[in-house]
Design a protein around this motif. Structure first.
Motif, PDB file in Angstrom:
ATOM      1  N   THR A 162      26.923  95.717  15.098  1.00 30.75           N
ATOM      2  CA  THR A 162      25.967  94.873  14.373  1.00 30.75           C
ATOM      3  C   THR A 162      26.633  94.111  13.228  1.00 30.75           C
ATOM      4  OG1 THR A 162      25.441  96.863  13.161  1.00 30.75           O
ATOM      5  CG2 THR A 162      23.869  96.172  14.852  1.00 30.75           C
ATOM      6  N   GLU A 163      27.804  94.571  12.798  1.00 32.38           N
ATOM      7  CA  GLU A 163      28.466  93.865  11.697  1.00 32.38           C
ATOM      8  C   GLU A 163      29.104  92.565  12.175  1.00 32.38           C
ATOM      9  OE1 GLU A 163      31.257  96.531   9.897  1.00 32.38           O
ATOM     10  OE2 GLU A 163      29.720  98.094   9.734  1.00 32.38           O
ATOM     11  N   PHE A 164      29.286  92.435  13.495  1.00 25.79           N
ATOM     12  CA  PHE A 164      29.948  91.235  14.006  1.00 25.79           C
ATOM     13  C   PHE A 164      28.965  90.078  14.116  1.00 25.79           C
ATOM     14  CE2 PHE A 164      33.129  94.279  14.679  1.00 25.79           C
ATOM     15  CZ  PHE A 164      34.328  93.608  14.813  1.00 25.79           C
ATOM     16  N   HIS A 165      28.503  89.626  12.971  1.00 26.05           N
ATOM     17  CA  HIS A 165      27.613  88.475  12.908  1.00 26.05           C
ATOM     18  C   HIS A 165      28.119  87.555  11.810  1.00 26.05           C
ATOM     19  CE1 HIS A 165      24.458  89.223  15.741  1.00 26.05           C
ATOM     20  NE2 HIS A 165      24.470  90.503  15.418  1.00 26.05           N
ATOM     21  N   ALA A 166      28.027  86.269  12.036  1.00 35.76           N
ATOM     22  CA  ALA A 166      28.606  85.314  11.090  1.00 35.76           C
ATOM     23  C   ALA A 166      28.077  85.494   9.673  1.00 35.76           C
ATOM     24  CB  ALA A 166      28.398  83.894  11.586  1.00 35.76           C
ATOM     25  N   PRO A 167      26.738  85.662   9.477  1.00 35.18           N
ATOM     26  CA  PRO A 167      26.251  85.809   8.097  1.00 35.18           C
ATOM     27  C   PRO A 167      26.814  87.058   7.416  1.00 35.18           C
ATOM     28  CG  PRO A 167      24.445  85.316   9.575  1.00 35.18           C
ATOM     29  CD  PRO A 167      25.622  85.620  10.434  1.00 35.18           C
ATOM     30  N   THR A 168      26.924  88.141   8.169  1.00 37.08           N
ATOM     31  CA  THR A 168      27.488  89.370   7.605  1.00 37.08           C
ATOM     32  C   THR A 168      28.913  89.117   7.139  1.00 37.08           C
ATOM     33  OG1 THR A 168      26.355  90.368   9.476  1.00 37.08           O
ATOM     34  CG2 THR A 168      27.637  91.838   8.059  1.00 37.08           C
ATOM     35  N   ALA A 169      29.679  88.450   8.008  1.00 37.39           N
ATOM     36  CA  ALA A 169      31.071  88.182   7.674  1.00 37.39           C
ATOM     37  C   ALA A 169      31.146  87.332   6.418  1.00 37.39           C
ATOM     38  CB  ALA A 169      31.748  87.472   8.841  1.00 37.39           C
ATOM     39  N   ARG A 170      30.267  86.341   6.337  1.00 45.02           N
ATOM     40  CA  ARG A 170      30.321  85.420   5.202  1.00 45.02           C
ATOM     41  C   ARG A 170      30.045  86.175   3.891  1.00 45.02           C
ATOM     42  NH1 ARG A 170      26.319  81.619   6.288  1.00 45.02           N
ATOM     43  NH2 ARG A 170      27.300  81.497   8.331  1.00 45.02           N
ATOM     44  N   SER A 171      28.998  87.014   3.908  1.00 48.00           N
ATOM     45  CA  SER A 171      28.690  87.690   2.642  1.00 48.00           C
ATOM     46  C   SER A 171      29.779  88.707   2.312  1.00 48.00           C
ATOM     47  CB  SER A 171      27.311  88.345   2.694  1.00 48.00           C
ATOM     48  OG  SER A 171      27.227  89.167   3.825  1.00 48.00           O
ATOM     49  N   ALA A 172      30.372  89.324   3.342  1.00 50.99           N
ATOM     50  CA  ALA A 172      31.464  90.260   3.076  1.00 50.99           C
ATOM     51  C   ALA A 172      32.624  89.543   2.413  1.00 50.99           C
ATOM     52  CB  ALA A 172      31.913  90.902   4.388  1.00 50.99           C
ATOM     53  N   VAL A 173      32.946  88.354   2.928  1.00 54.64           N
ATOM     54  CA  VAL A 173      34.070  87.597   2.360  1.00 54.64           C
ATOM     55  C   VAL A 173      33.771  87.186   0.930  1.00 54.64           C
ATOM     56  CG1 VAL A 173      35.284  85.397   2.492  1.00 54.64           C
ATOM     57  CG2 VAL A 173      35.015  86.788   4.533  1.00 54.64           C
ATOM     58  N   ASN A 174      32.535  86.745   0.684  1.00 54.20           N
ATOM     59  CA  ASN A 174      32.182  86.330  -0.678  1.00 54.20           C
ATOM     60  C   ASN A 174      32.287  87.497  -1.651  1.00 54.20           C
ATOM     61  OD1 ASN A 174      31.812  83.731   0.024  1.00 54.20           O
ATOM     62  ND2 ASN A 174      29.601  83.918   0.364  1.00 54.20           N
ATOM     63  N   ARG A 175      31.796  88.651  -1.199  1.00 54.74           N
ATOM     64  CA  ARG A 175      31.862  89.838  -2.058  1.00 54.74           C
ATOM     65  C   ARG A 175      33.310  90.186  -2.355  1.00 54.74           C
ATOM     66  NH1 ARG A 175      27.492  91.909   1.078  1.00 54.74           N
ATOM     67  NH2 ARG A 175      28.961  92.983   2.397  1.00 54.74           N
ATOM     68  N   TYR A 176      34.113  90.110  -1.313  1.00 56.01           N
ATOM     69  CA  TYR A 176      35.518  90.472  -1.478  1.00 56.01           C
ATOM     70  C   TYR A 176      36.222  89.502  -2.436  1.00 56.01           C
ATOM     71  CZ  TYR A 176      40.414  91.243  -0.460  1.00 56.01           C
ATOM     72  OH  TYR A 176      41.746  91.487  -0.582  1.00 56.01           O
ATOM     73  N   ALA A 177      35.927  88.228  -2.286  1.00 53.10           N
ATOM     74  CA  ALA A 177      36.563  87.238  -3.162  1.00 53.10           C
ATOM     75  C   ALA A 177      36.171  87.495  -4.611  1.00 53.10           C
ATOM     76  CB  ALA A 177      36.153  85.830  -2.747  1.00 53.10           C
ATOM     77  N   ARG A 178      34.908  87.923  -4.807  1.00 50.27           N
ATOM     78  CA  ARG A 178      34.429  88.080  -6.176  1.00 50.27           C
ATOM     79  C   ARG A 178      34.959  89.370  -6.806  1.00 50.27           C
ATOM     80  NH1 ARG A 178      28.426  87.786  -6.100  1.00 50.27           N
ATOM     81  NH2 ARG A 178      28.903  85.907  -4.915  1.00 50.27           N
ATOM     82  N   TYR A 179      34.866  90.473  -6.069  1.00 48.85           N
ATOM     83  CA  TYR A 179      35.192  91.763  -6.692  1.00 48.85           C
ATOM     84  C   TYR A 179      36.581  92.259  -6.323  1.00 48.85           C
ATOM     85  CZ  TYR A 179      30.177  91.459  -7.187  1.00 48.85           C
ATOM     86  OH  TYR A 179      28.933  91.022  -7.465  1.00 48.85           O
ATOM     87  N   GLY A 180      36.991  92.026  -5.096  1.00 52.80           N
ATOM     88  CA  GLY A 180      38.341  92.410  -4.693  1.00 52.80           C
ATOM     89  C   GLY A 180      38.609  93.898  -4.707  1.00 52.80           C
ATOM     90  N   THR A 181      37.574  94.704  -4.503  1.00 54.83           N
ATOM     91  CA  THR A 181      37.810  96.150  -4.495  1.00 54.83           C
ATOM     92  C   THR A 181      38.297  96.607  -3.135  1.00 54.83           C
ATOM     93  OG1 THR A 181      35.552  96.560  -3.842  1.00 54.83           O
ATOM     94  CG2 THR A 181      36.022  96.562  -6.195  1.00 54.83           C
ATOM     95  N   GLU A 182      38.808  97.817  -3.117  1.00 57.67           N
ATOM     96  CA  GLU A 182      39.357  98.382  -1.890  1.00 57.67           C
ATOM     97  C   GLU A 182      38.286  98.467  -0.806  1.00 57.67           C
ATOM     98  OE1 GLU A 182      42.763  99.401  -0.081  1.00 57.67           O
ATOM     99  OE2 GLU A 182      42.534  98.804  -2.171  1.00 57.67           O
ATOM    100  N   ALA A 183      37.071  98.865  -1.199  1.00 55.17           N
ATOM    101  CA  ALA A 183      35.992  99.033  -0.225  1.00 55.17           C
ATOM    102  C   ALA A 183      35.633  97.698   0.416  1.00 55.17           C
ATOM    103  CB  ALA A 183      34.772  99.634  -0.917  1.00 55.17           C
TER     104      ALA A 183
END
Lengths: 506, 330
Positions: free
Chosen positions: A153-174
């Motif tokens: 279920t994680e393989f959806h474009a919107p999920t990927a987009r928000s994951a990338v945005n979160r990662y860019a902002r916080y950059g945590t290991e998780a």
């Protein structure tokens, strides 16, 4: 008149389209040799594996991954084809999983196992490898089925987009784990998220994004702690250029994007994209084309315009004098004096000047002067032939009979009607003078457009020649409009005709 | 007296016309019969191997060098060309004028006379091929656009306008990038690709001017087909501007070739290549080339000027600067 000129300027668009199509077709005949082992990837990078203008079957991640699975299951185990297919699957990575994992049920058990084992390097890259399961023929299929059940279920474009945005902002290991688990599936979102940094503060998110893109694709193009924003900018440009070529390897084409790919997934479509979005791209030596063009155009434009202005400054009075004394000594003297530099041609003029050492003192100035000398013959002759039929008109004779002096007759009465074609010729002559300008640039060693064009021919650099053709087109249209407008401004009758023509056309 | 006769009379009395035509004809002869004037191989030879005619043209493979040709025909009876050196055969470098080398040799020992004669062939071949293509293509398109009018007129006239102002050097550069081999034909195609538009514009203008004339209507009423009307009644009017333009195009094409050769992608063995040798500081070949170039360009210029003036009845009527005196008298 202004409206008319504007309407004519709009012709730039269809003209550029037409010329770019023709030039692109002709230049596609230039053979391209790419040395090295990875010529396939390089051809893909330079769009050479796409059709020229229409792509009836654009390939995307879906078709590529299905093809790879097909090839893998049909090839004998351990063969070179099987290895190739596996490499392709691994390269496509997470983006291919939605097309590879669900059809597992329909395959024979043997095939299923082979595909599942081939996916092992992806599992390693995704960091989900669990006690060697993906490499174990007994457990690989179960492993992947389980993975798809829990993470599919994680393989959806919107999920990927928000994951990338979160990662860019916080950059945590998780957050990083979230994306690594999506592997190349997150790549479109990452490519969307990268940006050109303006200051050092904006660097860390970009650094994280590029490191992630580099991890999933294996392209070793990251930026480090000490990278300056300028270097980061060129890294972003390189990634964007790469994405232009490889996007469809990671993104499925559906509906509208599939229809658009009919035109866009072609060499021409990609080139247009590169031209518009990436500011003309790079030339064969890796320099940005636009910067190079602007830098060189300055040199060429100065020589060209100064030379042309000087040529007409000389030619018009000489033409008048020549028509006035038609057939007499002065006429012949003038004809000879402009014909000699014309015959010597810019080639010899330039070389002579070079050997006389003129190149060391103001090469640009000398180039303009010699250009003027070589160019003045034609307008002189035209001024003479335009003026001659005017001078036999009755109103001229009437003016002479009223007692007007030669200067007044020639300039006020004669030139008024005879100067228009000569002046409009000046705008038409810009493109013609370009040849002479290139020659003089070469003779004087000026780093103008001519020099770059010669290099482009030697390196068979199609990018530069394409750019040059487009500039030529824009230039030609501008010259055309200028000609019409000067005609209209100088000759009220002409203005009327132009308007009439327009009305008739409508 | 018909207009044509007047025109012919004006022309035949013109000094410029006679000079121009004579020089052009000489160059044309030199270009056509280059192998008779300067070649490694004999013009005709007869001996043990039978009769051989112009082997330099028909069997160049059997004559790789001058020495080979001499050896081959040592015992034969042969008529040799005027100068027994081809444009590429090498002898002593930088020799002055002599009977063997009428103009001397260049820095690499190539005969300058031979190079000039064979260069004339390159220059004229290029100009004629390009113009032939441009005139045929341009006339057809121009006549079609002018006669049909409307949408098709736009389709032809707009691109033609664009092409006319498009820099020729860019087209040449593109063609040379595709075909780096320095052949005449590819350059001719490039030149023709920009030259046709001017012809098309002229023809179109004339066709539009006379398309609605009464004599055209009359011819149509008499049952002439469109094609016949176009060929017999309209196109003859376009002949004159086309001839004048084509004549003026000859020098400009020859000079363009010289410029392009200087830039290093012209035609092999042309005058432009000889000109460019001035860059190495040797002036012998460039001097010969510039004289030949000057003669050819000047001659076509004179001829074009004379023809153009003879065709304009008003100018021809006013001789010398009589207009001034006439005005004074009035």
């Amino acid at each position: 008149m202004l409206r008319y000129a504007l309407r004519r300027v709009l012709w730039v668009f269809p003209s550029v389209l037409g010329v770019s199509l023709i030039a692109f077709f002709v230049l596609s005949l230039v053979p391209v040799e790419i040395p090295g082992d990875d010529s396939g990837a390089m051809r893909h990078f330079r769009f050479l594996d796409r059709p020229l203008f229409f792509n009836l079957e654009p390939s995307d991640v879906r078709s590529r991954s299905l093809q790879a699975v097909e090839a893998l299951t049909n090839a004998p185990e351990g063969s070179a084809e099987a290895q190739l297919a596996q490499d392709e699957l691994v390269r496509l990575g997470g983006a291919a999983l939605p097309f590879v994992l669900p059809p597992f049920e329909d395959m024979t058990p043997a095939k299923r196992v082979r595909v599942a084992l081939a996916l092992a390097p992806i599992a390693e890259r995704m960091g989900i490898e669990h006690r060697g399961e993906p490499n174990d023929p007994e457990q690989a299929v179960t492993f992947w089925n389980r993975f798809w059940q829990s993470h599919g279920t994680e393989f959806h474009a919107p999920t990927a987009r928000s994951a990338v945005n979160r990662y860019a902002r916080y950059g945590t290991e998780a957050r990083a784990l979230e994306i690594t688990r999506l592997d190349t599936f997150a790549l479109p979102a990452v490519m969307d998220a990268i940006y050109v940094p303006q200051s050092a503060e904006e660097m860390p998110p970009l650094r994280r994004l590029l490191a992630m893109a580099s991890h999933v694709t294996g392209r070793k193009d990251r930026i480090g702690e000490s990278t300056t924003p300028a270097e980061a900018k060129s890294a972003v440009e390189r990634w964007r250029r790469w994405w232009l070529a490889f996007e469809t390897d990671y993104v499925p084409l559906t509906g509208a994007s599939r229809a658009a790919a009919f035109l866009l997934e072609t060499r021409y479509g990609k080139w247009v994209f590169e031209t518009v979005v990436l500011r003309l791209g790079k030339d064969a030596l890796g320099r940005p084309l636009l910067d190079e063009l602007v830098k060189r155009a300055r040199v060429t434009a100065v020589v060209l315009l100064a030379g042309l202005a000087l040529a007409y400054f000389l030619a018009v009075p000489l033409g008048i004098a020549s028509a006035y004394r038609r057939g007499l000594l002065l006429d012949r003297g003038i004809a000879a004096s402009v014909l000699v530099p014309y015959l010597l041609s810019p080639v010899l003029l330039g070389l002579l000047a070079f050997h006389l050492g003129l190149a060391s003192v103001g090469p640009g100035l000398w180039a303009s002067v010699l250009l003027a000398a070589a160019l003045s013959a034609e307008p002189m002759r035209q001024q003479r032939t335009e003026l001659m039929p005017v001078l036999v008109q009755e109103y001229i004779q009437a003016a002479i009979a009223r007692g007007a002096g030669p200067l007044r007759v020639l300039v006020m009465h004669g030139l008024r009607n005879a100067a228009i074609p000569v002046i409009t010729r000046a705008t038409m002559e810009l493109p013609v003078a370009l040849t002479a300008c290139f020659v003089l640039e070469q003779a004087f060693g000026l780093a103008g457009i001519g020099e770059a064009t010669l290099q482009a021919i030697q390196h068979r650099d199609t990018g530069w020649l394409m750019t040059l053709s487009l500039c030529g087109t824009v230039w030609a249209v501008v010259a055309m409009v200028l000609t019409d407008v000067t005609y209209g401004l100088l000759d009220p009758r002409m203005r009327h005709t132009l308007m009439l023509l327009r009305r008739r056309r409508e | 007296m018909r207009h044509r006769d007047r025109f012919r009379k004006r022309l035949s009395h013109s000094f410029r016309m006679r000079t121009g035509a004579l020089v052009l004809a000489l160059f044309a002869l030199a270009a056509v019969f280059a192998e008779f004037l300067a070649a490694d191989a004999p013009v005709v030879a007869w001996g043990d191997r039978g009769v051989v005619v112009l082997p330099a043209v028909f069997r160049p493979a059997a004559y790789p060098s001058r020495e080979a040709a001499e050896e081959r025909h040592k015992n034969d009876t042969a008529i040799w060309p005027l100068v027994r050196y081809g444009p590429n055969s090498v002898s002593e470098p930088s020799v002055g004028m002599s009977l063997a080398h009428p103009l001397g040799t260049d820095m690499h020992g190539r005969d300058l006379y031979a190079r000039l004669v064979h260069g004339a062939r390159a220059a004229l071949l290029l100009a004629v091929a390009a113009l032939l293509f441009a005139v045929v293509f341009g006339s057809l398109l121009g006549a079609f656009a002018g006669y049909v009018g409307g949408f098709w007129d736009e389709v032809v006239a707009r691109p033609a306008e664009l092409v006319e102002t498009f820099p020729a050097i860019v087209v040449v550069a593109v063609v040379r990038a595709v075909y780096p081999d320095q052949a005449v034909w590819s350059l001719a195609v490039a030149v023709a690709a920009v030259r046709w538009a001017e012809i098309a514009r002229l023809v179109r203008a004339e066709v539009i001017r006379f398309g609605g004339a009464e004599f055209v209507e009359a011819a149509r009423a008499l049952g002439s087909s469109h094609l016949r009307v176009l060929r017999h009644h309209i196109l003859p009017h376009a002949l004159r501007p086309v001839i004048v333009t084509a004549l003026f195009a000859v020098p400009s094409i020859v000079l363009l070739e010289a410029a392009v050769s200087f830039l290093g992608f012209g035609v092999r063995g042309s005058w432009g290549v000889m000109l460019a040798e001035a860059a190495s500081g040797n002036w012998r070949a460039p001097l010969c080339a510039v004289l030949a170039l000057g003669a050819l360009v000047g001659a076509s210029y004179l001829l074009a000027d004379a023809v153009g003036e003879a065709l304009d009845a008003r100018v021809a009527a006013a001789s010398r600067s009589a207009w001034w005196a006439r005005g004074k008298k009035a």
